[in-house]
Design an enzyme around this catalytic site. Sequence first.
Site, PDB file in Angstrom:
ATOM      1  N   HIS A 175       0.816  -1.221   0.000  1.00  0.00           N
ATOM      2  CA  HIS A 175       0.000   0.000   0.000  1.00  0.00           C
ATOM      3  C   HIS A 175       0.850   1.272   0.000  1.00  0.00           C
ATOM      4  O   HIS A 175       0.413   2.312   0.487  1.00  0.00           O
ATOM      5  CB  HIS A 175      -0.972   0.027   1.200  1.00  0.00           C
ATOM      6  CG  HIS A 175      -1.630  -1.291   1.449  1.00  0.00           C
ATOM      7  ND1 HIS A 175      -2.378  -1.935   0.492  1.00  0.00           N
ATOM      8  CD2 HIS A 175      -1.616  -2.112   2.534  1.00  0.00           C
ATOM      9  CE1 HIS A 175      -2.806  -3.096   0.979  1.00  0.00           C
ATOM     10  NE2 HIS A 175      -2.356  -3.232   2.203  1.00  0.00           N
ATOM     11  N   ARG A 176       2.088   1.154  -0.518  1.00  0.00           N
ATOM     12  CA  ARG A 176       2.998   2.310  -0.553  1.00  0.00           C
ATOM     13  C   ARG A 176       3.331   2.845   0.849  1.00  0.00           C
ATOM     14  O   ARG A 176       3.717   3.995   1.001  1.00  0.00           O
ATOM     15  CB  ARG A 176       2.424   3.466  -1.393  1.00  0.00           C
ATOM     16  CG  ARG A 176       2.071   3.094  -2.816  1.00  0.00           C
ATOM     17  CD  ARG A 176       3.337   3.006  -3.672  1.00  0.00           C
ATOM     18  NE  ARG A 176       3.037   2.910  -5.081  1.00  0.00           N
ATOM     19  CZ  ARG A 176       2.871   1.765  -5.747  1.00  0.00           C
ATOM     20  NH1 ARG A 176       2.949   0.599  -5.104  1.00  0.00           N
ATOM     21  NH2 ARG A 176       2.620   1.769  -7.042  1.00  0.00           N
ATOM     22  N   LEU A 177       3.137   1.990   1.865  1.00  0.00           N
ATOM     23  CA  LEU A 177       3.438   2.432   3.243  1.00  0.00           C
ATOM     24  C   LEU A 177       4.876   2.007   3.570  1.00  0.00           C
ATOM     25  O   LEU A 177       5.137   1.290   4.531  1.00  0.00           O
ATOM     26  CB  LEU A 177       2.422   1.836   4.217  1.00  0.00           C
ATOM     27  CG  LEU A 177       0.982   2.245   3.907  1.00  0.00           C
ATOM     28  CD1 LEU A 177       0.003   1.575   4.865  1.00  0.00           C
ATOM     29  CD2 LEU A 177       0.830   3.769   3.986  1.00  0.00           C
TER      30      LEU A 177
END
Length: 197
Positions: A175-177
């Site tokens: 999640h691009r985290l």
Amino acid sequence: MTDDITELEPLTPFRRWWDAAAGLEDLAEAMSVATATADGVPAVRMVLLRGLDERGFVFYSNLDSRKGDELAANPRAAGCFHWKSLARQVRIEGNVTVVAEAEADAYYHSRARESQVGAWASDQSQPLPDQETLMRRFAEATARFDGQDTVPRPENWSGYRIAPERVEFWQELPHRLHDRLVFTRDGAAWRRHRLYP
Ligand SMILES: Cc1cc2nc3c(=O)[nH]c(=O)nc-3n(C[C@H](O)[C@H](O)[C@H](O)COP(=O)(O)O)c2cc1C
């Protein structure tokens, strides 16, 4: 995750990440190196990491190349490693110095003889009329050193050491985290902090 990085300095975790990448992919020692002119115009290219210790990250090149000219005018560089198989990136930034003559000699003479001769044939980053000219210069240099045990290192061929002031470890997460852990130099010690992705 960068949770495996418990150290208070970046060199040990860098070696661990580099070793892990080297076991999984070719050219794990490849890094992009950005330099800039004195008035701040940037340029970037790939080089190979050929030395690493507490003093910094070493690569070898021609001192009269474009990067050499830029580093002479503005002795700062940024490097970036990307290890695809681990979805990791490491960024380094710092001041640059030319390595000691003995250190450059040792690395130069560890290379294949043809590569040593090639350093004489190439005016790196200068205009070349055609590939035949390079091949002729290589043949001339080969003949010049024929019969000599060692090929001397050209005066304008040496190593650059980037003394890191900032080292960032980046790990891709869902999640691009992504996970970012930064070390910044604080005198003889290092500070650690995290950044939003
Ligand atoms: C994977 C890879 C590794 C490279 N390693 C080096 C290196 O260690 N030293 C070097 O001078 N050029 C290396 N090169 C060539 C440079 O990217 C660049 O073309 C050359 O140094 C001239 O750059 P400049 O004109 O900006 O000085 C490498 C290229 C690639 C693709």
